[in-house]
Design a protein around this motif. Sequence first.
Motif, PDB file in Angstrom:
ATOM      1  N   ALA A 256       0.955  -1.058   0.127  1.00 18.95           N
ATOM      2  CA  ALA A 256      -0.462  -0.144   0.131  1.00 18.95           C
ATOM      3  C   ALA A 256       0.793   1.038  -0.192  1.00 18.95           C
ATOM      4  N   PHE A 257       0.770   1.824  -0.714  1.00 23.08           N
ATOM      5  CA  PHE A 257       1.570   3.747  -1.146  1.00 23.08           C
ATOM      6  C   PHE A 257       0.952   4.833  -1.343  1.00 23.08           C
ATOM      7  N   CYS A 258       1.152   5.523  -0.026  1.00 21.57           N
ATOM      8  CA  CYS A 258       0.417   6.443   0.138  1.00 21.57           C
ATOM      9  C   CYS A 258      -0.876   5.993   0.177  1.00 21.57           C
ATOM     10  N   ALA A 259      -1.443   4.810   0.782  1.00 21.17           N
ATOM     11  CA  ALA A 259      -2.706   4.769   1.002  1.00 21.17           C
ATOM     12  C   ALA A 259      -3.465   5.209   1.505  1.00 21.17           C
ATOM     13  N   LYS A 260      -4.871   4.618   1.299  1.00 21.18           N
ATOM     14  CA  LYS A 260      -6.191   4.929   2.551  1.00 21.18           C
ATOM     15  C   LYS A 260      -6.212   3.649   2.696  1.00 21.18           C
ATOM     16  N   PRO A 261      -6.623   3.685   3.420  1.00 19.28           N
ATOM     17  CA  PRO A 261      -6.832   3.079   5.155  1.00 19.28           C
ATOM     18  C   PRO A 261      -7.268   1.439   5.017  1.00 19.28           C
ATOM     19  N   VAL A 262      -8.055   1.217   3.970  1.00 20.33           N
ATOM     20  CA  VAL A 262      -9.019   0.248   3.363  1.00 20.33           C
ATOM     21  C   VAL A 262      -7.846  -0.118   2.168  1.00 20.33           C
ATOM     22  N   ALA A 263      -6.838   0.470   1.961  1.00 15.93           N
ATOM     23  CA  ALA A 263      -5.169  -0.115   0.917  1.00 15.93           C
ATOM     24  C   ALA A 263      -4.838  -0.709   2.633  1.00 15.93           C
ATOM     25  N   VAL A 264      -4.080  -0.110   3.247  1.00 14.32           N
ATOM     26  CA  VAL A 264      -3.421  -0.240   3.913  1.00 14.32           C
ATOM     27  C   VAL A 264      -3.717  -1.163   4.984  1.00 14.32           C
ATOM     28  N   GLU A 265      -4.801  -1.764   5.756  1.00 14.48           N
ATOM     29  CA  GLU A 265      -5.535  -2.858   5.858  1.00 14.48           C
ATOM     30  C   GLU A 265      -5.436  -4.504   5.201  1.00 14.48           C
ATOM     31  N   ALA A 266      -5.138  -3.844   4.111  1.00 19.36           N
ATOM     32  CA  ALA A 266      -5.643  -5.137   3.205  1.00 19.36           C
ATOM     33  C   ALA A 266      -3.714  -5.783   3.053  1.00 19.36           C
ATOM     34  N   ALA A 267      -3.406  -4.950   2.331  1.00 16.31           N
ATOM     35  CA  ALA A 267      -1.897  -4.757   2.168  1.00 16.31           C
ATOM     36  C   ALA A 267      -1.373  -5.232   2.990  1.00 16.31           C
ATOM     37  N   ARG A 268      -0.861  -4.432   4.340  1.00 19.04           N
ATOM     38  CA  ARG A 268      -0.548  -4.805   5.724  1.00 19.04           C
ATOM     39  C   ARG A 268       1.208  -4.150   5.428  1.00 19.04           C
ATOM     40  N   ASN A 269       1.500  -4.080   3.730  1.00 16.00           N
ATOM     41  CA  ASN A 269       3.062  -4.163   3.817  1.00 16.00           C
ATOM     42  C   ASN A 269       2.936  -2.886   2.694  1.00 16.00           C
ATOM     43  N   THR A 270       3.507  -1.518   3.769  1.00 17.37           N
ATOM     44  CA  THR A 270       3.077  -0.380   3.606  1.00 17.37           C
ATOM     45  C   THR A 270       4.356   0.833   3.394  1.00 17.37           C
ATOM     46  N   ILE A 271       4.540   2.181   2.317  1.00 19.55           N
ATOM     47  CA  ILE A 271       5.415   2.764   1.989  1.00 19.55           C
ATOM     48  C   ILE A 271       4.738   4.205   2.254  1.00 19.55           C
ATOM     49  N   ARG A 272       5.328   4.818   3.352  1.00 18.62           N
ATOM     50  CA  ARG A 272       4.692   6.153   3.584  1.00 18.62           C
ATOM     51  C   ARG A 272       4.978   7.241   3.013  1.00 18.62           C
ATOM     52  N   CYS A 273       6.414   7.621   2.730  1.00 17.00           N
ATOM     53  CA  CYS A 273       6.970   8.595   2.183  1.00 17.00           C
ATOM     54  C   CYS A 273       6.956   8.454   0.222  1.00 17.00           C
ATOM     55  N   GLU A 274       6.699   9.816  -0.311  1.00 14.63           N
ATOM     56  CA  GLU A 274       6.254   9.575  -1.304  1.00 14.63           C
ATOM     57  C   GLU A 274       7.426   9.281  -2.780  1.00 14.63           C
ATOM     58  N   ARG A 275       8.007   8.436  -2.682  1.00 15.67           N
ATOM     59  CA  ARG A 275       8.922   8.180  -3.222  1.00 15.67           C
ATOM     60  C   ARG A 275       8.954   6.403  -3.559  1.00 15.67           C
ATOM     61  N   ILE A 276       8.108   6.473  -4.507  1.00 13.40           N
ATOM     62  CA  ILE A 276       8.055   4.902  -4.848  1.00 13.40           C
ATOM     63  C   ILE A 276       8.970   3.900  -5.422  1.00 13.40           C
ATOM     64  N   ASP A 277      10.034   4.879  -5.575  1.00  9.74           N
ATOM     65  CA  ASP A 277      11.213   3.366  -5.319  1.00  9.74           C
ATOM     66  C   ASP A 277      11.979   3.343  -4.440  1.00  9.74           C
ATOM     67  N   ALA A 278      11.501   2.949  -3.197  1.00 10.09           N
ATOM     68  CA  ALA A 278      11.605   3.008  -2.086  1.00 10.09           C
ATOM     69  C   ALA A 278      11.562   1.245  -2.499  1.00 10.09           C
ATOM     70  N   VAL A 279      10.086   1.253  -3.060  1.00 11.14           N
ATOM     71  CA  VAL A 279       9.683  -0.769  -3.237  1.00 11.14           C
ATOM     72  C   VAL A 279      10.961  -1.240  -2.954  1.00 11.14           C
ATOM     73  N   ARG A 280      12.259  -0.585  -4.167  1.00 14.02           N
ATOM     74  CA  ARG A 280      13.936  -1.614  -4.289  1.00 14.02           C
ATOM     75  C   ARG A 280      14.047  -1.764  -3.009  1.00 14.02           C
ATOM     76  N   ALA A 281      13.526  -1.543  -1.414  1.00  9.47           N
ATOM     77  CA  ALA A 281      14.558  -1.735  -0.782  1.00  9.47           C
ATOM     78  C   ALA A 281      14.129  -3.337  -0.864  1.00  9.47           C
ATOM     79  N   VAL A 282      12.715  -3.733  -0.880  1.00  5.36           N
ATOM     80  CA  VAL A 282      12.715  -5.424  -0.925  1.00  5.36           C
ATOM     81  C   VAL A 282      13.573  -6.237  -0.675  1.00  5.36           C
ATOM     82  N   TRP A 283      14.634  -5.473  -2.624  1.00  6.69           N
ATOM     83  CA  TRP A 283      15.012  -6.687  -2.709  1.00  6.69           C
ATOM     84  C   TRP A 283      17.245  -6.076  -2.805  1.00  6.69           C
ATOM     85  N   THR A 284      16.710  -5.077  -3.200  1.00  7.17           N
ATOM     86  CA  THR A 284      18.659  -4.670  -2.916  1.00  7.17           C
ATOM     87  C   THR A 284      18.953  -4.551  -1.771  1.00  7.17           C
ATOM     88  N   HIS A 285      20.444  -5.062  -2.156  1.00  2.00           N
ATOM     89  CA  HIS A 285      21.044  -5.577  -0.242  1.00  2.00           C
ATOM     90  C   HIS A 285      22.553  -4.912  -0.276  1.00  2.00           C
TER      91      HIS A 285
END
Length: 285
Positions: A256-285
Amino acid sequence: MNSRVILVSDDRSSLRAPGSLLWPDAACMRGMHTGEWAAHIFEYAMSFEGNMTQVRDIAAANGVGVLHPHGALATEPPSLIVCDVDSTITRTEAIDLLAECAGKANEVHEITARAMAGELDFTESLHARVRCLEGLHIGALEEARKATIVTPGAAELVAAAHEVGAAVGLVSGGFTAFVNPLLDHIGADFAASNELEVVDDHLTGRVAGNVIDRAAKATWLRRWVSERGTDLERTIAVGDGANDLDMFAIAGLPIAFCAKPVAVEAARNTIRCERIDAVRAVWTH
């Protein structure tokens, strides 16, 4: 390492409070810092045995996102990332920009409010909002495109995905007139969105063909998985609202990216800062 919990924020100091719950049992912790955001990545020899609800609550109170990849994504990069567009890959909503051009912003806002209140489902609300655009000259599409604000980090996310062999798809309840140019602009691989019907250079107020709704988003995710010969467990789905819940339910990692509560509750994984490339933290070591 069999499990990871990742904290993400555009304020490094905000990572300390939720991190204090994760550090005691971690086998190791690594930091990842860009000029725009930071991540603390906690690795566990087995699964994290702590209270993830408490971690998420404290993280949310500090404006920190929490990512908890599991299964294949705990040890491998994704093979496919599918992103919503309006308010995810862009910070703007295409229908709102067009409504401004048509002088129907208030009408569209009222319909959107009814949809958010549960009085209309997405398809009903989309048709109602598009009807407000009847008679609008297609020149307004270019005007609205110029007003579109691309989310910071969108092109960087695509480039990072390509570096590890992952494809990026855009799936949107918005419109091809916006999504297709955006696909080219950020370098994404494929897209699916709604088509505005045009007759004699004017919008008719109708959508041509089948509507991309929440069920269709999940269908496109499955289709792209099949076409690429990969597995759902190696997919990431990124979105911000109720229309993304079906693809969240089947993706290996819903975010859930900068998301509404319904999406946050469903996804349980969140990014709250407005940088969508933060998704790459999932795999970048």
